[in-house]
Design a protein around this motif. Structure first.
Motif, PDB file in Angstrom:
ATOM      1  N   ARG A   1      26.305 -16.232   6.244  1.00  0.00           N
ATOM      2  CA  ARG A   1      26.464 -15.590   7.555  1.00  0.00           C
ATOM      3  C   ARG A   1      25.841 -14.200   7.537  1.00  0.00           C
ATOM      4  O   ARG A   1      25.245 -13.774   8.512  1.00  0.00           O
ATOM      5  CB  ARG A   1      27.933 -15.516   7.935  1.00  0.00           C
ATOM      6  CG  ARG A   1      28.507 -16.892   8.240  1.00  0.00           C
ATOM      7  CD  ARG A   1      29.878 -16.819   8.764  1.00  0.00           C
ATOM      8  NE  ARG A   1      29.831 -16.209  10.092  1.00  0.00           N
ATOM      9  CZ  ARG A   1      30.891 -15.958  10.823  1.00  0.00           C
ATOM     10  NH1 ARG A   1      32.088 -16.250  10.361  1.00  0.00           N
ATOM     11  NH2 ARG A   1      30.778 -15.416  12.007  1.00  0.00           N
ATOM     12  N   ALA A   2      25.980 -13.500   6.428  1.00  0.00           N
ATOM     13  CA  ALA A   2      25.381 -12.172   6.312  1.00  0.00           C
ATOM     14  C   ALA A   2      23.851 -12.283   6.341  1.00  0.00           C
ATOM     15  O   ALA A   2      23.177 -11.436   6.931  1.00  0.00           O
ATOM     16  CB  ALA A   2      25.845 -11.480   5.032  1.00  0.00           C
ATOM     17  N   ASP A   3      23.330 -13.338   5.713  1.00  0.00           N
ATOM     18  CA  ASP A   3      21.883 -13.544   5.733  1.00  0.00           C
ATOM     19  C   ASP A   3      21.388 -13.791   7.154  1.00  0.00           C
ATOM     20  O   ASP A   3      20.340 -13.272   7.553  1.00  0.00           O
ATOM     21  CB  ASP A   3      21.487 -14.730   4.850  1.00  0.00           C
ATOM     22  CG  ASP A   3      21.588 -14.418   3.374  1.00  0.00           C
ATOM     23  OD1 ASP A   3      21.651 -13.230   3.008  1.00  0.00           O
ATOM     24  OD2 ASP A   3      21.616 -15.377   2.587  1.00  0.00           O
ATOM     25  N   LEU A   4      22.122 -14.567   7.912  1.00  0.00           N
ATOM     26  CA  LEU A   4      21.742 -14.819   9.306  1.00  0.00           C
ATOM     27  C   LEU A   4      21.771 -13.522  10.115  1.00  0.00           C
ATOM     28  O   LEU A   4      20.868 -13.252  10.908  1.00  0.00           O
ATOM     29  CB  LEU A   4      22.676 -15.857   9.933  1.00  0.00           C
ATOM     30  CG  LEU A   4      22.578 -17.275   9.391  1.00  0.00           C
ATOM     31  CD1 LEU A   4      23.666 -18.159  10.003  1.00  0.00           C
ATOM     32  CD2 LEU A   4      21.200 -17.852   9.665  1.00  0.00           C
ATOM     33  N   MET A   5      22.813 -12.732   9.916  1.00  0.00           N
ATOM     34  CA  MET A   5      22.919 -11.461  10.628  1.00  0.00           C
ATOM     35  C   MET A   5      21.819 -10.509  10.202  1.00  0.00           C
ATOM     36  O   MET A   5      21.226  -9.815  11.026  1.00  0.00           O
ATOM     37  CB  MET A   5      24.293 -10.826  10.379  1.00  0.00           C
ATOM     38  CG  MET A   5      24.486  -9.514  11.105  1.00  0.00           C
ATOM     39  SD  MET A   5      24.318  -9.613  12.886  1.00  0.00           S
ATOM     40  CE  MET A   5      25.854 -10.387  13.306  1.00  0.00           C
ATOM     41  N   ARG A   6      21.507 -10.474   8.900  1.00  0.00           N
ATOM     42  CA  ARG A   6      20.438  -9.613   8.388  1.00  0.00           C
ATOM     43  C   ARG A   6      19.100 -10.001   9.035  1.00  0.00           C
ATOM     44  O   ARG A   6      18.354  -9.142   9.495  1.00  0.00           O
ATOM     45  CB  ARG A   6      20.358  -9.729   6.866  1.00  0.00           C
ATOM     46  CG  ARG A   6      19.300  -8.845   6.226  1.00  0.00           C
ATOM     47  CD  ARG A   6      19.346  -8.896   4.711  1.00  0.00           C
ATOM     48  NE  ARG A   6      20.491  -8.133   4.232  1.00  0.00           N
ATOM     49  CZ  ARG A   6      21.618  -8.677   3.746  1.00  0.00           C
ATOM     50  NH1 ARG A   6      21.724  -9.978   3.644  1.00  0.00           N
ATOM     51  NH2 ARG A   6      22.610  -7.925   3.350  1.00  0.00           N
ATOM     52  N   ASP A   7      18.818 -11.306   9.090  1.00  0.00           N
ATOM     53  CA  ASP A   7      17.574 -11.769   9.702  1.00  0.00           C
ATOM     54  C   ASP A   7      17.503 -11.379  11.175  1.00  0.00           C
ATOM     55  O   ASP A   7      16.465 -10.940  11.665  1.00  0.00           O
ATOM     56  CB  ASP A   7      17.440 -13.284   9.567  1.00  0.00           C
ATOM     57  CG  ASP A   7      17.215 -13.734   8.135  1.00  0.00           C
ATOM     58  OD1 ASP A   7      16.847 -12.887   7.284  1.00  0.00           O
ATOM     59  OD2 ASP A   7      17.417 -14.929   7.857  1.00  0.00           O
ATOM     60  N   LYS A   8      18.612 -11.543  11.873  1.00  0.00           N
ATOM     61  CA  LYS A   8      18.654 -11.204  13.300  1.00  0.00           C
ATOM     62  C   LYS A   8      18.428  -9.710  13.511  1.00  0.00           C
ATOM     63  O   LYS A   8      17.650  -9.303  14.377  1.00  0.00           O
ATOM     64  CB  LYS A   8      20.000 -11.615  13.899  1.00  0.00           C
ATOM     65  CG  LYS A   8      20.108 -11.377  15.381  1.00  0.00           C
ATOM     66  CD  LYS A   8      21.424 -11.905  15.906  1.00  0.00           C
ATOM     67  CE  LYS A   8      21.446 -11.932  17.403  1.00  0.00           C
ATOM     68  NZ  LYS A   8      21.947 -10.824  18.076  1.00  0.00           N
ATOM     69  N   LEU A   9      19.082  -8.895  12.708  1.00  0.00           N
ATOM     70  CA  LEU A   9      18.918  -7.442  12.830  1.00  0.00           C
ATOM     71  C   LEU A   9      17.486  -7.018  12.519  1.00  0.00           C
ATOM     72  O   LEU A   9      16.920  -6.167  13.212  1.00  0.00           O
ATOM     73  CB  LEU A   9      19.902  -6.716  11.916  1.00  0.00           C
ATOM     74  CG  LEU A   9      21.365  -6.766  12.348  1.00  0.00           C
ATOM     75  CD1 LEU A   9      22.260  -6.222  11.238  1.00  0.00           C
ATOM     76  CD2 LEU A   9      21.578  -5.989  13.633  1.00  0.00           C
TER      77      LEU A   9
END
Length: 71
Positions: A16-24
């Protein structure tokens, strides 16, 4: 009482952190591009929009720094 499952994967939160990192990172990139385009428009300089983009970028960079780091 409910027993917790021992089959939980350790990488659940990191994905989930990876998804958020990519989005940011995508948002930061988009805002930086839009900021650069705005600065190139020499006819009308919109200082309010320039400041808004800078604040959007800064806020997302701060969120990015608060995400958990994993290797």
């Amino acid at each position: 009482m409910r027993r917790q499952s021992k089959n939980l994967k350790a990488d659940f939160n990191t994905s989930r952190a990876d998804l958020m990192r990519d989005k940011l990172l995508r948002e930061i990139s988009d805002y930086e591009r839009q900021l650069a385009e705005l600065k190139l428009n020499g006819a009308q300089v919109n200082f309010t929009m320039i400041q808004t983009y800078k604040e959007l970028i800064s806020a997302r960079q701060a969120m990015l720094k608060r995400l958990p780091v994993h290797y």
